[in-house]
Design an enzyme around this catalytic site. Structure first.
Site, PDB file in Angstrom:
ATOM      1  CB  THR A  96      10.778  -9.847 -12.106  1.00  0.00           C
ATOM      2  OG1 THR A  96      11.752  -9.674 -13.141  1.00  0.00           O
ATOM      3  CG2 THR A  96      10.120 -11.202 -12.243  1.00  0.00           C
ATOM      4  N   GLY A 107      -2.692  -6.069  -0.320  1.00  0.00           N
ATOM      5  CA  GLY A 107      -3.181  -7.451  -0.207  1.00  0.00           C
ATOM      6  C   GLY A 107      -3.311  -7.970   1.217  1.00  0.00           C
ATOM      7  CG  HIS A 108      -0.581  -6.772   4.574  1.00  0.00           C
ATOM      8  ND1 HIS A 108      -0.522  -6.496   5.909  1.00  0.00           N
ATOM      9  CD2 HIS A 108      -0.227  -5.628   3.942  1.00  0.00           C
ATOM     10  CE1 HIS A 108      -0.127  -5.236   6.073  1.00  0.00           C
ATOM     11  NE2 HIS A 108       0.053  -4.688   4.894  1.00  0.00           N
ATOM     12  CB  CYS A 124       6.590   3.972  21.656  1.00  0.00           C
ATOM     13  SG  CYS A 124       7.575   4.175  23.117  1.00  0.00           S
ATOM     14  CG  ASN A 153      -4.512   3.816   9.838  1.00  0.00           C
ATOM     15  OD1 ASN A 153      -4.809   4.851   9.246  1.00  0.00           O
ATOM     16  ND2 ASN A 153      -3.467   3.731  10.642  1.00  0.00           N
ATOM     17  N   GLY A 169       0.821  -1.205   0.000  1.00  0.00           N
ATOM     18  CA  GLY A 169       0.000   0.000   0.000  1.00  0.00           C
ATOM     19  C   GLY A 169       0.856   1.256   0.000  1.00  0.00           C
ATOM     20  CB  THR A 170       3.940   2.097   1.866  1.00  0.00           C
ATOM     21  OG1 THR A 170       3.352   1.777   3.125  1.00  0.00           O
ATOM     22  CG2 THR A 170       4.882   3.271   2.018  1.00  0.00           C
ATOM     23  CD  GLN A 218      -6.679  -0.605   7.662  1.00  0.00           C
ATOM     24  OE1 GLN A 218      -7.527  -1.489   7.773  1.00  0.00           O
ATOM     25  NE2 GLN A 218      -5.430  -0.779   8.067  1.00  0.00           N
TER      26      GLN A 218
HETATM   27  N1  PLP Z   1      -2.799   3.158   4.301  1.00  0.00           N
HETATM   28  C1  PLP Z   1      -3.500   2.741   5.378  1.00  0.00           C
HETATM   29  C2  PLP Z   1      -4.791   3.419   5.715  1.00  0.00           C
HETATM   30  C3  PLP Z   1      -3.023   1.675   6.151  1.00  0.00           C
HETATM   31  O1  PLP Z   1      -3.706   1.277   7.214  1.00  0.00           O
HETATM   32  C4  PLP Z   1      -1.794   1.061   5.771  1.00  0.00           C
HETATM   33  C5  PLP Z   1      -1.229  -0.022   6.603  1.00  0.00           C
HETATM   34  O2  PLP Z   1      -1.448  -0.095   7.803  1.00  0.00           O
HETATM   35  C6  PLP Z   1      -1.110   1.541   4.651  1.00  0.00           C
HETATM   36  C7  PLP Z   1      -1.649   2.586   3.943  1.00  0.00           C
HETATM   37  C8  PLP Z   1       0.186   0.933   4.208  1.00  0.00           C
HETATM   38  O3  PLP Z   1      -0.013  -0.333   3.630  1.00  0.00           O
HETATM   39  P1  PLP Z   1       1.215  -1.368   3.511  1.00  0.00           P
HETATM   40  O4  PLP Z   1       1.405  -1.958   4.858  1.00  0.00           O
HETATM   41  O5  PLP Z   1       0.757  -2.386   2.526  1.00  0.00           O
HETATM   42  O6  PLP Z   1       2.378  -0.599   3.023  1.00  0.00           O
END
Ligand code: PLP
Length: 382
Positions: A237, A200-201, A325, A151, A72-73, A179
């Site tokens: 790849t 995906g996770h 933290c 999140n 996602g990042t 999310q």
């Molecule tokens: N955006 C949101 C709202 C998330 O909750 C997260 C992961 O916690 C991310 C982006 C980042 O996703 P990833 O862990 O696949 O990089």
């Protein structure tokens, strides 16, 4: 791990058995490079393209509009930077005060690079000030980037209203739907959004694979240059096991969303009701707004989240803090700060996030144990 009660599904989810099978197949048998011309390679290509259709199905996209990424990042960074690169004269980004660190930290970096970032706030319930968002958008704005579901609190933004505004103004819109995917219905066919990120996770797929939805004709430039993979939009790849696993997970997630995620919603609602009824110094953060069905953020007055998490962990119960933290002191998260949650509540905020792998027995057990576990901590802190 045995005897774990996993209420931390916004951090990550347990992969579905059929996802594990698909990943296993890709590792053992489908190991050819999908770019190879031989039949073996082409058979793997076929599975990758099937996964693209499955992921597209989860968000109402066309398969050609889905680019696989590493998480996602990466999708978020690539969405925002890609639009900025394609609009070099526009130097402004409009976003919100409660974004995930993927967008939050990217914004900080973009400011260092000379961009203007306007960060729009939320109210005490976590609702986005869409009028302020609209007021911030002007001719210099390259992109508006907003999360669909938070999140930490699960609060859903009114993305339909945001999308209507950006499309009327002709400004590209990116949605962080990491999310939201697998929890609420997403249909990019009906929503004028240009870019959208998922991972995906977060919906029972593998880690280390994500997707970026790129609407056709969106002005955007890739972040990576190299091979011609992903139609030259993401060189490198493919993570074939991850991609195939994500496709299987997306198909299952689409089915759960079509069923309304009722089972998970019931677990969350029962848990919340029971905790509020049995712990007098508890309150739900963001509970007055529409939320994803699986998330609750419960603050326990005058307790420290880290201590609560340790006590829960000793009982095999996994949850997360709404605090991070930093340099030895527990700082309330930027999300709770933006909502104006008082410190005495924000320091004791715990996020419980459920999935369909959880059961009502687990909810019973944790809700039953909490008053005593917290009572001990409360006695210590007094
Ligand atoms: N955006 C949101 C709202 C998330 O909750 C997260 C992961 O916690 C991310 C982006 C980042 O996703 P990833 O862990 O696949 O990089």
């Amino acid at each position: 791990m045995r005897n774990i009660i996993y209420f931390d599904n916004n951090a990550t989810t347990q992969p579905l058995p059929e996802v594990i099978e698909a990943v296993d197949w890709a590792m053992r048998e489908g190991y050819a490079n999908p770019s190879s011309v031989h039949q073996f390679g082409q058979s793997v290509r076929h599975r990758v393209e099937l996964a693209r259709e499955q992921v597209a199905g989860l968000i109402g996209a066309k398969a050609k509009e889905v680019v696989f990424t590493s998480c996602g990042t990466e999708s978020i960074n690539s969405a925002v930077r890609g639009v900025l690169a394609a609009h070099p004269k526009r130097r402004k980004i409009v976003t919100t005060a409660v974004e995930h660190s993927a967008m939050h930290k990217l914004s900080e970096q973009l400011i260092k690079e000379g961009y203007e970032v306007v960060t729009v706030g939320v109210d005490s319930s976590g609702a986005l000030d869409i009028d302020a968002l609209a007021a911030a958008v002007d001719d210099a704005t390259a992109v508006v980037s907003v999360m669909w579901a938070n999140n930490e609190t699960g609060v859903l933004f009114d993305v339909a209203r945001v999308a209507k505004m950006t499309s009327e103004r002709g400004v590209p819109l990116h949605l962080d739907a990491v999310q939201a995917a697998g929890k609420v219905a997403i249909d990019v066919g009906a929503l004028p959004v240009d870019l959208l990120s998922i991972s995906g996770h977060k919906f029972h797929g593998p880690k280390g694979v994500g997707a970026l939805y790129l609407r056709r004709r969106t002005r955007w430039q890739p972040m990576f240059y190299g091979g011609g993979q992903e139609r030259e939009m993401r060189a490198g790849t493919e993570n074939v096991p991850g991609v195939i696993g994500m496709g299987v997970a997306a198909q299952a997630a689409a089915r759960r969303v079509a069923d309304g995620c009722a089972q998970v919603g019931q677990l969350r609602d029962v848990f919340e009701r029971r905790v509020l009824a049995s712990v007098s110094y508890a309150k739900v953060i963001g509970g007055d707004e529409p939320r994803v069905p699986n998330t609750t953020n419960i603050a326990f007055e005058s307790l420290e989240a880290e201590a609560i998490l340790i006590v829960l962990s000793e009982q095999g119960i996994c949850a997360s803090a709404g605090s991070a933290c930093s340099s030895g002191s527990l700082e309330p998260s930027h999300v709770l700060k933006a909502m104006g949650v008082e410190e005495k509540w924000a320091h004791g905020a715990i996020r419980f996030s459920f999935s369909h792998f959880n059961s009502m027995e687990e909810v019973d057990r944790v809700a039953g144990q909490l008053p005593e576990l917290l009572g001990r901590l409360a006695a210590l802190s007094r």
